[in-house]
Design an enzyme around this catalytic site. Structure first.
Site, PDB file in Angstrom:
ATOM      1  CG  HIS A 156       6.232   3.298  -2.520  1.00 37.11           C
ATOM      2  ND1 HIS A 156       7.397   3.032  -3.184  1.00 37.11           N
ATOM      3  CD2 HIS A 156       6.559   3.400  -1.215  1.00 37.11           C
ATOM      4  CE1 HIS A 156       8.388   2.992  -2.305  1.00 37.11           C
ATOM      5  NE2 HIS A 156       7.900   3.214  -1.096  1.00 37.11           N
ATOM      6  CB  CYS A 157       4.025  -1.747  -0.521  1.00 33.00           C
ATOM      7  SG  CYS A 157       3.634  -2.620   0.991  1.00 33.00           S
ATOM      8  N   PRO A 158       5.279   0.591   1.780  1.00 24.11           N
ATOM      9  CG  PRO A 158       4.381   1.632   3.659  1.00 24.11           C
ATOM     10  CD  PRO A 158       4.066   1.263   2.245  1.00 24.11           C
ATOM     11  CB  SER A 162      10.087  -1.917  -3.554  1.00 23.89           C
ATOM     12  OG  SER A 162      10.205  -1.854  -4.950  1.00 23.89           O
TER      13      SER A 162
END
Length: 182
Positions: A156-158, A162
């Site tokens: 999960h990449c801030p 997403s």
């Protein structure tokens, strides 16, 4: 002795139920906080990318080269191509969903998967997500921040707000490549 044990068990059960409800509330508050934080990360990344490109094209390049000379045009064309790909791939990784499994099972198959025992750690995978209530293909993981299962989940990449998964992994990799080149 039995009544004390029963009372203790009942009180412990209520305590565990209360703790579980507080944890689920905290998890949902955390999901909302991560979503809001994710929009700020997208805004910060967009401002940094656009600001860097502006400084490069309008401050640094005119100082180094005469933009009407052959050398200026020679440096301008690849810089424009790299910049376009950087912005395009960032836009696409933010806009493309990572992909989620589709639950198209009959009720009997669903019950069979629900009753299936979870394997021991390191001994395979479970084929049913207990959170989403859908079957999981291999390499699918549940993201507690997004609140859904993601196909071929990487992380999960801030910065894109997403997960990086099956459908947006290409754009994420190309964005990082062009970011490194730029």
């Amino acid at each position: 002795f039995d009544s004390q044990c029963c009372r203790f068990t009942c009180q412990t059960g209520r305590l565990l139920h209360t703790m579980a409800s507080w944890m689920s509330r905290a998890l949902s508050i955390g999901q909302v906080a991560f979503k809001i934080f994710g929009f700020f990360c997208i805004a910060i990344a967009s401002i940094l990318i656009c600001g860097t490109l502006y400084i490069y094209f309008y401050v640094i390049m005119p100082l180094l080269f005469d933009m009407h000379s052959f050398l200026g045009i020679l440096f301008f064309i690849p810089a424009s191509w790299i910049s376009f790909n950087l912005v395009f791939n960032y836009f696409m990784v933010v806009r493309t969903p990572p992909g989620s499994p589709v639950g198209t099972l009959t009720e009997e198959e669903m019950e069979q998967m629900k009753n299936e025992k979870a394997p021991k750690k390191g001994k395979g995978w479970t084929k049913f997500c207990k959170h989403c209530k859908v079957p999981k293909p291999p390499r699918t993981h549940h993201c507690h921040i997004c609140g859904k299962c993601v196909l071929k989940m990487d992380h999960h990449c801030p910065w894109i707000n997403s997960c990086v998964g099956h459908y947006n992994h290409r754009y994420f990799f190309l964005f990082l490549l062009y970011l490194w080149i730029a």
